[in-house]
Structure formats: structure tokens, C-alpha cells
Design an enzyme around this catalytic site. Structure first.
Site, mmCIF file in Angstrom:
data_model
loop_
_atom_site.group_PDB
_atom_site.id
_atom_site.type_symbol
_atom_site.label_atom_id
_atom_site.label_comp_id
_atom_site.label_asym_id
_atom_site.label_seq_id
_atom_site.Cartn_x
_atom_site.Cartn_y
_atom_site.Cartn_z
ATOM 1 C CB ILE A 148 -11.455 -0.782 12.215
ATOM 2 C CG1 ILE A 148 -10.136 -1.239 12.809
ATOM 3 C CG2 ILE A 148 -11.617 0.716 12.340
ATOM 4 C CD1 ILE A 148 -8.947 -0.790 11.937
ATOM 5 N NE ARG A 161 1.657 -2.819 23.017
ATOM 6 C CZ ARG A 161 1.559 -4.011 22.466
ATOM 7 N NH1 ARG A 161 1.087 -5.041 23.151
ATOM 8 N NH2 ARG A 161 1.902 -4.196 21.208
ATOM 9 C CB THR A 162 4.464 1.877 21.322
ATOM 10 O OG1 THR A 162 4.313 0.466 21.503
ATOM 11 C CG2 THR A 162 5.919 2.244 21.200
ATOM 12 C CD GLU A 163 3.116 9.346 25.377
ATOM 13 O OE1 GLU A 163 3.748 8.843 26.325
ATOM 14 O OE2 GLU A 163 2.658 10.504 25.401
ATOM 15 C CE LYS A 193 -4.135 -1.889 2.203
ATOM 16 N NZ LYS A 193 -5.223 -1.649 3.163
ATOM 17 C CG ASN A 219 -7.739 0.844 -0.740
ATOM 18 O OD1 ASN A 219 -7.922 2.007 -1.107
ATOM 19 N ND2 ASN A 219 -8.738 0.023 -0.474
ATOM 20 C CE1 TYR A 255 -13.400 -9.020 8.433
ATOM 21 C CE2 TYR A 255 -12.714 -6.728 8.333
ATOM 22 C CZ TYR A 255 -12.538 -8.052 7.970
ATOM 23 O OH TYR A 255 -11.494 -8.398 7.154
ATOM 24 C CB ALA A 308 -6.116 0.947 10.793
ATOM 25 C CB ALA A 350 -0.366 4.662 17.230
HETATM 26 P P1 ATR Z 1 -2.827 -1.842 11.447
HETATM 27 O O1 ATR Z 1 -1.872 -1.479 10.361
HETATM 28 O O2 ATR Z 1 -3.925 -2.767 11.018
HETATM 29 O O3 ATR Z 1 -3.367 -0.636 12.152
HETATM 30 P P2 ATR Z 1 -0.639 -2.519 13.210
HETATM 31 O O4 ATR Z 1 0.198 -1.511 12.502
HETATM 32 O O5 ATR Z 1 -0.081 -3.866 13.438
HETATM 33 O O6 ATR Z 1 -2.027 -2.742 12.489
HETATM 34 O O7 ATR Z 1 -1.078 -1.865 14.604
HETATM 35 C C1 ATR Z 1 -1.580 -2.611 15.643
HETATM 36 C C2 ATR Z 1 -1.989 -1.686 16.797
HETATM 37 O O8 ATR Z 1 -2.525 -2.512 17.836
HETATM 38 C C3 ATR Z 1 -0.839 -0.918 17.412
HETATM 39 O O9 ATR Z 1 -1.313 0.321 17.839
HETATM 40 C C4 ATR Z 1 -0.470 -1.795 18.615
HETATM 41 O O10 ATR Z 1 0.161 -1.112 19.671
HETATM 42 P P3 ATR Z 1 1.780 -0.871 19.674
HETATM 43 O O11 ATR Z 1 2.026 0.208 18.684
HETATM 44 O O12 ATR Z 1 2.092 -0.463 21.064
HETATM 45 O O13 ATR Z 1 2.377 -2.190 19.292
HETATM 46 C C5 ATR Z 1 -1.836 -2.244 19.045
HETATM 47 N N1 ATR Z 1 -1.793 -3.441 19.869
HETATM 48 C C6 ATR Z 1 -1.589 -4.706 19.470
HETATM 49 N N2 ATR Z 1 -1.618 -5.554 20.523
HETATM 50 C C7 ATR Z 1 -1.855 -4.785 21.626
HETATM 51 C C8 ATR Z 1 -2.025 -5.076 23.017
HETATM 52 N N3 ATR Z 1 -1.967 -6.324 23.496
HETATM 53 N N4 ATR Z 1 -2.275 -4.040 23.850
HETATM 54 C C9 ATR Z 1 -2.349 -2.775 23.381
HETATM 55 N N5 ATR Z 1 -2.212 -2.454 22.078
HETATM 56 C C10 ATR Z 1 -1.967 -3.430 21.211
#
Ligand code: ATR
Length: 291
Positions: A228, A157-159, A72, A93, A230, A136, A133
Site C-alpha cells: 500500500i 510484529r506485535t501479535e 476517521k 474517509n 506508493y 490499514a 496490523a
Molecule cells: P496504518 O494506520 O497506516 O496502518 P499504523 O497503525 O501505524 O499505520 O501501523 C503500522 C504497522 O507497521 C503496524 O503493524 C506496525 O507493527 P506493530 O503493530 O508491531 O507496531 C508495523 N511496523 C512498523 N514498523 C515496523 C518494523 N520496523 N517492523 C515490523 N513492523 C513494523
């Protein structure tokens, strides 16, 4: 599916993997229902081959393409032009054929926009909370700020990842609306009537009993929740919303409308609500969604 003839136009999906995609069902059913002579299939494209694939598709007179993981971002370099919102987001996309190449759109985000409109979730002047973050959340943050949200709190979680998105969005859209917070600091949000959009993978099947925030006080501050995810059709996040008497929606219509909008762009047509409802039903049957 209608008969494939010498006049049949081809559309398809490029990505890797592509075999599991619901898009062929969406587009081939739409072609049937709308009586349009078009067929949709998938093309597995390896990393590094995107430019060749897009140029080859144009040479083959392919009408349009969808693009999925992991291409993408990379596909943008192969395009003739890019819709401004997709360009700001940095992810495309959908490719629509033009004379000398393809124009890129992000119908994932246009799909969410249409779902929110349909469910009467208003972004303009609303306070918004984004949970997550990832890719999406980045797209949704752009949508919310461009639609005039009062504030967009990006909780992760990761600010640091939330901070990067907030900075990019504010800079691109010359706004101050987006800001980052650590997920565990949600208690510092003291406003009311938030539109809360859940973009993390937490709660995805088979982990149906998980939600990033369980605290009911958080859900009391919400006006409405959108997940988001489903599958399952009703996530834990949605259940927690509903337990506070707040409406909650899943991501199935976002998926439906990203396809419908791509179809409308390719075929220069408007898909009726009745047809959209039919496709939604077909998707539910095909996808084995857990209620
Ligand atoms: P997408 O591109 O579909 O948005 P992604 O880039 O893999 O998917 O993002 C996954 C998100 O879910 C991230 O914000 C991730 O948090 P981190 O950036 O801290 O990794 C969040 N996420 C996944 N598992 C988590 C968990 N157990 N608790 C809190 N956040 C979680």
C-alpha cells in the site's frame, strides 16, 4: 481550475494536518476534466471540533467531505448514516450529503478493491497474507473476508494487535477465515499462491531498502504482492516479489481510486478510464514520487 462562481459547489478535506494532501489536485483536476462546477479545498479541524465542523458543513450546503487523520473514527458519531462496510471497519474517509446530514463511506478500502479488480488480483477463494496490523490492515482484513478469501493470515510484529483484528473481523462477518500470527513465524505458513498485501510502514521513503520479510522462500509462496506504500514507487517488498517472478503493485492506484470513488459519490457520475489515467499522471508529477 475553472472559474469560481455563485453556483460553484464546495467539497473539502477535514483533518489535521491537511496542507500536504494530494486530494485537492485529484478533485480539482477531475472537476476540470469532467466540466463539473465544483471546487475542493482543505479545512484544518482540531480534535474535539469534528461534530461542530460536520454540522456546520451541512448548514453551509457543502456537497461532500473527505476525512483524514486523526478524525476517521471520531467522525462516525457526527453522521446521519454509515455504509455497512465502513461501519464494520470503524473508519470513514468520505461524507456524502443527504437531506438531514452526511452518509459516511470508506473509499480507502473501496479504492483498494478497485485497484485489485483492475490488476486482476482475485480475493475470492484465495489465501491471503496481510503484513501488519494497523488501521490499514484492519480495513483490508474486512475487505478480504467480506470478498470470500479462503483464509486471511494477519502477521504482525506485535501479535496481539493482529489477534484483535482477526477476532473483530470474524465476529462481524461470522467467519473463521482470519487468524493472527507473529511476523517472525512466517515460516510456519506452508500454503502456496498467497495474495500478499504489505500494510506496514516498513520500506517507506527514505527507508527504501527495508522490507519486513527478506527471505526469498517466503516470496516463492506468493502468487502476487500488493504494497500500500506508493513512495518509493517500487518498494523493496515489490522488488523481492518480482525477483521470484511474481507480479507486484504499489498503493498509488488505491490512492487514486479512493479519490475517484468519492468524486463519483458526490457528483453522481462515472469517471472514465481515460480521465483516471490522466489524474494518475498528474498525481505522479505533483507528488515527487521516487522511482
Ligand atoms: P496504518 O494506520 O497506516 O496502518 P499504523 O497503525 O501505524 O499505520 O501501523 C503500522 C504497522 O507497521 C503496524 O503493524 C506496525 O507493527 P506493530 O503493530 O508491531 O507496531 C508495523 N511496523 C512498523 N514498523 C515496523 C518494523 N520496523 N517492523 C515490523 N513492523 C513494523
Amino acid at each position: 481550475m475553472g472559474e469560481i462562481k455563485g453556483t460553484t459547489r464546495v467539497c473539502g478535506l477535514i483533518g489535521n494536518p491537511v496542507g500536504h494532501s494530494i486530494s485537492p489536485v485529484i478533485h480539482n483536476t477531475l472537476a476540470d476534466l469532467c466540466g463539473i462546477d465544483m471546487v475542493y479545498t482543505t479545512f484544518k479541524v482540531e480534535k474535539g471540533a469534528v461534530d461542530t465542523a460536520v454540522k456546520g458543513a451541512h448548514a453551509l450546503d457543502i456537497l461532500g467531505l473527505n476525512v483524514t487523520v486523526p478524525h476517521k473514527q471520531e467522525v462516525i458519531g457526527a453522521l446521519e448514516s454509515v455504509d455497512p462496510l465502513a461501519e464494520a471497519i470503524g473508519a470513514v474517509n468520505t461524507l456524502v450529503r443527504t437531506e438531514h446530514g452526511y452518509k459516511g463511506y470508506n473509499t480507502d478500502i473501496l479504492g483498494l478493491e478497485r485497484e485489485l479488480e483492475e490488476e486482476q488480483v482475485e480475493l475470492k477463494d484465495s489465501p491471503v497474507i496481510l503484513l501488519g496490523a494497523g488501521g490499514a490492515a484492519r480495513a483490508i482484513a474486512f475487505l478480504c473476508v467480506s470478498k470470500g478469501a479462503k483464509e486471511v493470515a494477519i502477521l504482525n510484529r506485535t501479535e496481539e494487535k493482529a489477534a484483535v483484528i482477526a477476532e473483530d473481523v470474524n465476529r462481524h462477518l461470522q467467519s473463521k477465515a482470519a487468524y493472527a500470527m507473529k511476523l517472525s513465524d512466517y515460516g510456519k505458513l506452508t500454503g502456496e499462491n498467497y495474495v500478499v498485501i504489505q500494510t506496514t510502514s516498513v520500506g517507506l521513503y527514505p527507508n527504501c531498502d527495508d522490507a519486513v520479510i527478506e527471505d526469498e522462500d517466503f516470496y516463492k509462496r506468493a502468487a502476487v504482492g500488493v504494497d500500500i506504500i506508493y513512495n518509493p514507487a517500487e518498494t523493496k517488498f515489490m522488488k523481492l516479489m518480482k525477483a521470484q517472478g511474481k507480479p507486484a503493485y504499489n498503493g498509488l492506484k488505491m490512492l487514486l481510486y479512493q479519490g475517484i470513488i468519492a468524486y463519483e459519490l458526490w457528483n453522481k457520475c462515472e469517471v472514465s478510464e481515460e480521465t483516471a489515467a490522466h489524474i494518475l499522471q498528474k498525481m505522479k508529477e505533483e507528488m515527487g514520487i521516487h522511482e
